[in-house]
Design a protein around this motif. Structure first.
Motif, PDB file in Angstrom:
ATOM      1  N   LYS A  53      41.055  30.070  31.741  1.00  0.00           N
ATOM      2  CA  LYS A  53      40.909  29.306  32.981  1.00  0.00           C
ATOM      3  C   LYS A  53      41.764  29.852  34.116  1.00  0.00           C
ATOM      4  CE  LYS A  53      40.082  24.471  34.014  1.00  0.00           C
ATOM      5  NZ  LYS A  53      40.138  23.099  33.472  1.00  0.00           N
ATOM      6  N   ILE A  54      42.942  30.406  33.798  1.00  0.00           N
ATOM      7  CA  ILE A  54      43.891  30.809  34.835  1.00  0.00           C
ATOM      8  C   ILE A  54      44.135  32.318  34.837  1.00  0.00           C
ATOM      9  CG2 ILE A  54      46.191  30.334  35.762  1.00  0.00           C
ATOM     10  CD1 ILE A  54      46.123  27.758  34.105  1.00  0.00           C
ATOM     11  N   GLY A  55      43.799  32.979  33.744  1.00  0.00           N
ATOM     12  CA  GLY A  55      44.039  34.411  33.667  1.00  0.00           C
ATOM     13  C   GLY A  55      45.450  34.769  33.299  1.00  0.00           C
ATOM     14  N   THR A  75      36.872  39.170  40.183  1.00  0.00           N
ATOM     15  CA  THR A  75      38.208  38.712  40.559  1.00  0.00           C
ATOM     16  C   THR A  75      39.272  39.602  39.938  1.00  0.00           C
ATOM     17  OG1 THR A  75      37.313  36.464  40.536  1.00  0.00           O
ATOM     18  CG2 THR A  75      39.696  36.693  40.715  1.00  0.00           C
ATOM     19  N   TYR A 144      45.512  36.342  43.583  1.00  0.00           N
ATOM     20  CA  TYR A 144      44.147  36.509  43.073  1.00  0.00           C
ATOM     21  C   TYR A 144      43.240  36.865  44.244  1.00  0.00           C
ATOM     22  CZ  TYR A 144      45.801  33.953  38.929  1.00  0.00           C
ATOM     23  OH  TYR A 144      46.488  33.550  37.806  1.00  0.00           O
ATOM     24  N   THR A 175      40.404  39.555  35.792  1.00  0.00           N
ATOM     25  CA  THR A 175      40.724  38.229  35.290  1.00  0.00           C
ATOM     26  C   THR A 175      39.443  37.423  35.102  1.00  0.00           C
ATOM     27  OG1 THR A 175      41.957  36.186  35.715  1.00  0.00           O
ATOM     28  CG2 THR A 175      41.058  37.325  37.620  1.00  0.00           C
ATOM     29  N   VAL A 177      39.079  34.350  35.902  1.00  0.00           N
ATOM     30  CA  VAL A 177      38.973  33.284  36.894  1.00  0.00           C
ATOM     31  C   VAL A 177      37.795  33.570  37.819  1.00  0.00           C
ATOM     32  CG1 VAL A 177      40.131  32.039  38.738  1.00  0.00           C
ATOM     33  CG2 VAL A 177      41.443  32.881  36.799  1.00  0.00           C
ATOM     34  N   PHE A 180      38.324  29.065  41.750  1.00  0.00           N
ATOM     35  CA  PHE A 180      39.712  28.641  41.934  1.00  0.00           C
ATOM     36  C   PHE A 180      39.843  27.123  41.947  1.00  0.00           C
ATOM     37  CE2 PHE A 180      39.699  32.852  44.177  1.00  0.00           C
ATOM     38  CZ  PHE A 180      40.446  33.516  43.216  1.00  0.00           C
ATOM     39  N   ALA A 183      40.559  26.193  38.440  1.00  0.00           N
ATOM     40  CA  ALA A 183      41.835  26.672  37.915  1.00  0.00           C
ATOM     41  C   ALA A 183      43.036  25.984  38.551  1.00  0.00           C
ATOM     42  CB  ALA A 183      41.951  28.186  38.123  1.00  0.00           C
TER      43      ALA A 183
END
Length: 302
Positions: A53-55, A75, A144, A175, A177, A180, A183
């Motif tokens: 979810k967030i990398g 991303t 990001y 990533t 993601v 955003f 996340a």
């Protein structure tokens, strides 16, 4: 004394220990941002939900779940790229601050955002760029950038490899993601996050809309070919919409013709004739005159 001798009022064996375990588990769930389920699912014991979810994951390579690193993505994650100032660290840590401190931190952030956005726009059309406000070791200073096309992200990854920013090597990687909004920490952006700057979900730094509009306008001024790509995508979408409309119109016209034909066939089968032809004015006057003559010449009803 009586209670001490007889054991009355004494806590059950293991009671405080179980209570402490319950509190630790609740604190752990709160720190993990558990709100009734993760992005992937808490039932998933194989893949790391935070990395998906967030990398980024606080356990890094020591995590007991899999970190599925993508081989291609729109991303990029630029780990620890943003150099936090003392003012920004104090604000993120919810320490006492004043207007001058906030202005210095915001000016530094906006200058960084404009510089990095325009530099990364040299590699492709950017959809969004975010800087996180978290202070945990695996998220502090993370940036990001999401491109419209995967080829642009691949080009940016190749060009950024081996480059430095503010005396530090840029650590760029793909990533997972893609959104955003999914996340980010909803509590931080809607009200107030109880976990503070050490939350494991994104606390995105605020960038004014005027700054975002300005850098996007400068990106298209410097790279007018991006507008051609955008307009071509729009033209393709418009063509698809027109085709769908024409297809729906043709289907409706065919259905109307089919309904009329079926109705005519049913009428012929029943032996019904069509509606009578419209009479002229002279014919209507003659018909009314004959009705009046019949009425005057007829006898009364007894």
């Amino acid at each position: 004394r009586l209670a001490r001798r007889t054991g009355a009022g004494r806590a059950a064996p293991g009671g405080p220990r179980l209570l402490l375990r319950g509190r630790l588990w609740a604190r752990r769930r709160s720190a993990m941002g558990d709100k009734g389920g993760f992005g992937t699912s808490e039932e998933d014991r194989v893949n790391c939900p935070f990395y998906f979810k967030i990398g980024a994951c606080r356990n890094g390579d020591q995590c007991n779940r899999l970190h599925n690193r993508p081989t291609m993505s729109q991303t990029l994650l630029l780990s620890h790229m943003y150099p936090n100032t003392p003012e920004s660290l104090a604000l993120a840590n919810d320490e006492p601050w004043d207007d001058d401190m906030y202005d210095r931190a915001q000016q530094h952030l906006e200058a960084f955002y404009v510089e990095v956005f325009l530099e990364l726009a040299n590699y492709g059309e950017i959809e969004d760029l975010v800087v996180v406000d978290n202070l945990c070791d695996h998220m502090i200073g993370n940036v990001y950038v999401k491109y419209y096309h995967e080829e642009d992200a691949e080009r940016a990854l190749m060009k950024l490899t081996g480059r430095f920013y503010s005396g530090k090597l840029i650590q760029a990687e793909y990533t997972t993601v893609s959104d955003f909004r999914e996340a980010r920490c909803r509590a931080f952006h809607e009200t107030r996050c109880n976990r503070g700057a050490y939350c494991n979900f994104m606390h995105i730094k605020h960038i004014p809309r005027a700054i975002k509009r300005r850098v996007v306008r400068e990106m298209y001024d410097d790279h007018p070919e991006y507008l051609g790509q955008t307009s071509s995508r729009r033209r393709d979408k418009d063509k698809d919409k027109e085709k769908d409309k024409d297809r729906r119109k043709r289907s409706r016209s065919r259905s109307r013709k089919r309904d009329k034909k079926e109705k005519g066939d049913r009428d012929r089968d029943r032996g019904e004739e069509g509606p009578p032809a419209r009479q002229t004015s002279e014919e209507r006057r003659a018909m009314i005159a004959s009705w009046n003559a019949d009425r005057e010449g007829g006898g009364a009803i007894s």
